[in-house]
Design a protein around this motif. Structure first.
Motif, PDB file in Angstrom:
ATOM      1  N   ASP A  23      -8.081 -18.878   1.965  1.00 13.43           N
ATOM      2  CA  ASP A  23      -8.082 -18.827   3.422  1.00 13.43           C
ATOM      3  C   ASP A  23      -7.251 -17.671   3.958  1.00 13.43           C
ATOM      4  OD1 ASP A  23      -9.732 -21.000   3.561  1.00 13.43           O
ATOM      5  OD2 ASP A  23      -8.105 -22.448   3.745  1.00 13.43           O
ATOM      6  N   ASN A  24      -6.806 -16.762   3.112  1.00 12.21           N
ATOM      7  CA  ASN A  24      -5.979 -15.660   3.547  1.00 12.21           C
ATOM      8  C   ASN A  24      -6.796 -14.685   4.391  1.00 12.21           C
ATOM      9  OD1 ASN A  24      -3.881 -13.878   3.858  1.00 12.21           O
ATOM     10  ND2 ASN A  24      -4.193 -12.912   1.883  1.00 12.21           N
ATOM     11  N   CYS A  25      -6.361 -14.464   5.613  1.00 16.04           N
ATOM     12  CA  CYS A  25      -7.055 -13.562   6.533  1.00 16.04           C
ATOM     13  C   CYS A  25      -6.178 -12.385   6.938  1.00 16.04           C
ATOM     14  CB  CYS A  25      -7.502 -14.336   7.767  1.00 16.04           C
ATOM     15  SG  CYS A  25      -8.676 -15.662   7.399  1.00 16.04           S
ATOM     16  N   THR A  26      -4.961 -12.313   6.420  1.00 10.91           N
ATOM     17  CA  THR A  26      -4.037 -11.222   6.753  1.00 10.91           C
ATOM     18  C   THR A  26      -3.597 -10.518   5.478  1.00 10.91           C
ATOM     19  OG1 THR A  26      -3.235 -12.405   8.706  1.00 10.91           O
ATOM     20  CG2 THR A  26      -1.837 -10.631   7.848  1.00 10.91           C
ATOM     21  N   VAL A  27      -3.688  -9.202   5.497  1.00 11.98           N
ATOM     22  CA  VAL A  27      -3.230  -8.376   4.378  1.00 11.98           C
ATOM     23  C   VAL A  27      -2.001  -7.614   4.861  1.00 11.98           C
ATOM     24  CG1 VAL A  27      -3.799  -6.481   2.820  1.00 11.98           C
ATOM     25  CG2 VAL A  27      -5.563  -8.140   3.461  1.00 11.98           C
ATOM     26  N   ARG A  28      -0.895  -7.792   4.151  1.00 10.64           N
ATOM     27  CA  ARG A  28       0.357  -7.107   4.494  1.00 10.64           C
ATOM     28  C   ARG A  28       0.617  -6.035   3.440  1.00 10.64           C
ATOM     29  NH1 ARG A  28       0.769 -12.384   5.729  1.00 10.64           N
ATOM     30  NH2 ARG A  28       1.306 -12.866   7.872  1.00 10.64           N
ATOM     31  N   ILE A  29       0.788  -4.800   3.907  1.00  9.62           N
ATOM     32  CA  ILE A  29       0.979  -3.668   3.013  1.00  9.62           C
ATOM     33  C   ILE A  29       2.198  -2.876   3.465  1.00  9.62           C
ATOM     34  CG2 ILE A  29      -0.040  -1.538   2.094  1.00  9.62           C
ATOM     35  CD1 ILE A  29      -2.799  -2.745   2.696  1.00  9.62           C
ATOM     36  N   LYS A  30       3.022  -2.502   2.497  1.00 11.06           N
ATOM     37  CA  LYS A  30       4.160  -1.623   2.775  1.00 11.06           C
ATOM     38  C   LYS A  30       3.876  -0.273   2.136  1.00 11.06           C
ATOM     39  CE  LYS A  30       7.493  -5.359   2.913  1.00 11.06           C
ATOM     40  NZ  LYS A  30       8.629  -5.990   2.233  1.00 11.06           N
ATOM     41  N   ALA A  31       4.244   0.784   2.844  1.00 12.88           N
ATOM     42  CA  ALA A  31       4.095   2.150   2.339  1.00 12.88           C
ATOM     43  C   ALA A  31       5.458   2.828   2.414  1.00 12.88           C
ATOM     44  CB  ALA A  31       3.078   2.910   3.177  1.00 12.88           C
ATOM     45  N   ASN A  32       5.675   3.820   1.537  1.00 11.79           N
ATOM     46  CA  ASN A  32       6.996   4.466   1.508  1.00 11.79           C
ATOM     47  C   ASN A  32       6.884   5.984   1.526  1.00 11.79           C
ATOM     48  OD1 ASN A  32       6.394   5.330  -1.164  1.00 11.79           O
ATOM     49  ND2 ASN A  32       7.260   3.454  -2.011  1.00 11.79           N
ATOM     50  N   ASP A  33       8.009   6.653   1.449  1.00 17.54           N
ATOM     51  CA  ASP A  33       8.051   8.118   1.471  1.00 17.54           C
ATOM     52  C   ASP A  33       7.630   8.741   0.144  1.00 17.54           C
ATOM     53  OD1 ASP A  33       8.845   8.273   4.118  1.00 17.54           O
ATOM     54  OD2 ASP A  33      10.979   8.457   3.656  1.00 17.54           O
ATOM     55  N   ALA A  34       7.337   7.937  -0.868  1.00 19.23           N
ATOM     56  CA  ALA A  34       6.888   8.434  -2.170  1.00 19.23           C
ATOM     57  C   ALA A  34       5.361   8.328  -2.304  1.00 19.23           C
ATOM     58  CB  ALA A  34       7.580   7.679  -3.298  1.00 19.23           C
ATOM     59  N   MET A  35       4.662   8.224  -1.172  1.00 21.71           N
ATOM     60  CA  MET A  35       3.197   8.118  -1.149  1.00 21.71           C
ATOM     61  C   MET A  35       2.701   6.947  -1.989  1.00 21.71           C
ATOM     62  SD  MET A  35       1.955  12.148  -1.122  1.00 21.71           S
ATOM     63  CE  MET A  35       0.743  11.807  -2.318  1.00 21.71           C
ATOM     64  N   GLN A  36       3.253   5.763  -1.721  1.00 16.40           N
ATOM     65  CA  GLN A  36       2.867   4.563  -2.470  1.00 16.40           C
ATOM     66  C   GLN A  36       2.690   3.380  -1.529  1.00 16.40           C
ATOM     67  OE1 GLN A  36       6.410   4.296  -4.819  1.00 16.40           O
ATOM     68  NE2 GLN A  36       5.449   5.254  -6.603  1.00 16.40           N
ATOM     69  N   TYR A  37       1.669   2.584  -1.818  1.00 17.56           N
ATOM     70  CA  TYR A  37       1.552   1.254  -1.234  1.00 17.56           C
ATOM     71  C   TYR A  37       2.249   0.296  -2.195  1.00 17.56           C
ATOM     72  CZ  TYR A  37      -2.339   2.620   1.926  1.00 17.56           C
ATOM     73  OH  TYR A  37      -3.130   3.180   2.896  1.00 17.56           O
ATOM     74  N   ASP A  38       2.717  -0.819  -1.685  1.00 11.64           N
ATOM     75  CA  ASP A  38       3.385  -1.800  -2.552  1.00 11.64           C
ATOM     76  C   ASP A  38       2.402  -2.715  -3.273  1.00 11.64           C
ATOM     77  OD1 ASP A  38       2.691  -3.228  -0.207  1.00 11.64           O
ATOM     78  OD2 ASP A  38       4.336  -4.639  -0.486  1.00 11.64           O
ATOM     79  N   ILE A  39       1.124  -2.651  -2.936  1.00 12.31           N
ATOM     80  CA  ILE A  39       0.117  -3.466  -3.616  1.00 12.31           C
ATOM     81  C   ILE A  39      -1.061  -2.578  -4.029  1.00 12.31           C
ATOM     82  CG2 ILE A  39       0.734  -5.616  -2.454  1.00 12.31           C
ATOM     83  CD1 ILE A  39      -1.724  -5.220  -0.631  1.00 12.31           C
ATOM     84  N   LYS A  40      -1.756  -3.007  -5.067  1.00  5.68           N
ATOM     85  CA  LYS A  40      -2.953  -2.299  -5.544  1.00  5.68           C
ATOM     86  C   LYS A  40      -4.222  -3.095  -5.250  1.00  5.68           C
ATOM     87  CE  LYS A  40      -0.963   1.212  -7.600  1.00  5.68           C
ATOM     88  NZ  LYS A  40      -1.022   2.515  -6.983  1.00  5.68           N
ATOM     89  N   THR A  41      -4.064  -4.413  -5.041  1.00  5.34           N
ATOM     90  CA  THR A  41      -5.194  -5.279  -4.774  1.00  5.34           C
ATOM     91  C   THR A  41      -4.804  -6.276  -3.686  1.00  5.34           C
ATOM     92  OG1 THR A  41      -5.907  -5.135  -7.080  1.00  5.34           O
ATOM     93  CG2 THR A  41      -6.835  -6.919  -5.789  1.00  5.34           C
ATOM     94  N   ALA A  42      -5.722  -6.521  -2.770  1.00  9.24           N
ATOM     95  CA  ALA A  42      -5.528  -7.539  -1.739  1.00  9.24           C
ATOM     96  C   ALA A  42      -6.774  -8.412  -1.724  1.00  9.24           C
ATOM     97  CB  ALA A  42      -5.328  -6.881  -0.384  1.00  9.24           C
ATOM     98  N   THR A  43      -6.586  -9.694  -1.431  1.00 10.32           N
ATOM     99  CA  THR A  43      -7.693 -10.641  -1.409  1.00 10.32           C
ATOM    100  C   THR A  43      -7.785 -11.302  -0.047  1.00 10.32           C
ATOM    101  OG1 THR A  43      -7.385 -11.064  -3.767  1.00 10.32           O
ATOM    102  CG2 THR A  43      -8.660 -12.689  -2.541  1.00 10.32           C
ATOM    103  N   VAL A  44      -9.000 -11.363   0.490  1.00 15.31           N
ATOM    104  CA  VAL A  44      -9.251 -12.071   1.741  1.00 15.31           C
ATOM    105  C   VAL A  44     -10.449 -12.996   1.538  1.00 15.31           C
ATOM    106  CG1 VAL A  44      -8.284 -10.277   3.243  1.00 15.31           C
ATOM    107  CG2 VAL A  44     -10.715 -10.248   2.700  1.00 15.31           C
ATOM    108  N   SER A  45     -10.548 -13.971   2.393  1.00 11.41           N
ATOM    109  CA  SER A  45     -11.642 -14.929   2.333  1.00 11.41           C
ATOM    110  C   SER A  45     -12.814 -14.456   3.185  1.00 11.41           C
ATOM    111  CB  SER A  45     -11.162 -16.282   2.838  1.00 11.41           C
ATOM    112  OG  SER A  45     -12.251 -17.169   2.968  1.00 11.41           O
TER     113      SER A  45
END
Length: 151
Positions: A23-45
């Protein structure tokens, strides 16, 4: 009897955890000054009426030097959308205006900022091949992940 009760509790816990993930409908992603997201995969319903993308830029660099956004599209389109974003330029947030190939996108932000975008969940199909990525120049090859849509 005790083993049966324990097994039932484990099964029920697993079912409720799966239901919460589905039932996840929100994807939370953090990005930094090293050109990186904190996640590689996100799942939504696939049952989400609306999907929300929340981006937090945890770095300190300004948008002009190390801006980030999150764009969602079919994976096969990500390279063309990022390339066209270069043509659109900084004033457009490195994203072509009203690009029908884009399923959803946050604004381009700099260090310490947050952005949120929503789009209809009906634009995603279970089992479809979707990607999320940053269209700031040169970022899309490193800042890229997979969006998995489950039933």
């Amino acid at each position: 009897m005790k083993a049966t009760s324990l097994l039932a509790a484990i099964v029920l816990a697993g079912v409720s955890l799966h239901a919460a993930a589905a039932d996840n409908c929100t994807v939370r992603i953090k990005a930094n000054d090293a050109m990186q997201y904190d996640i590689k995969t996100a799942t939504v319903s696939a049952s989400c009426p609306t999907v929300t993308i929340e981006l937090t830029h945890t770095g300190k660099m300004p948008v002009a030097a190390m801006g980030h956004n999150v764009v969602v599209s079919q994976t096969v389109l990500y390279d063309a959308i990022a390339r066209d974003g270069l043509k659109a330029g900084a004033a457009a947030g490195y994203l072509m205006k009203n690009d029908s190939r884009v399923i959803g996108a946050t604004a381009m932000i700099g260090g310490g900022q947050n952005a949120k975008a929503t789009f209809p969940g009906s634009r995603l199909k279970p089992g479809g091949d979707y990607a999320f990525y940053c269209t700031f120049p040169g970022h899309a090859t490193l800042m890229r992940g997979k969006l998995v849509v489950v039933k």
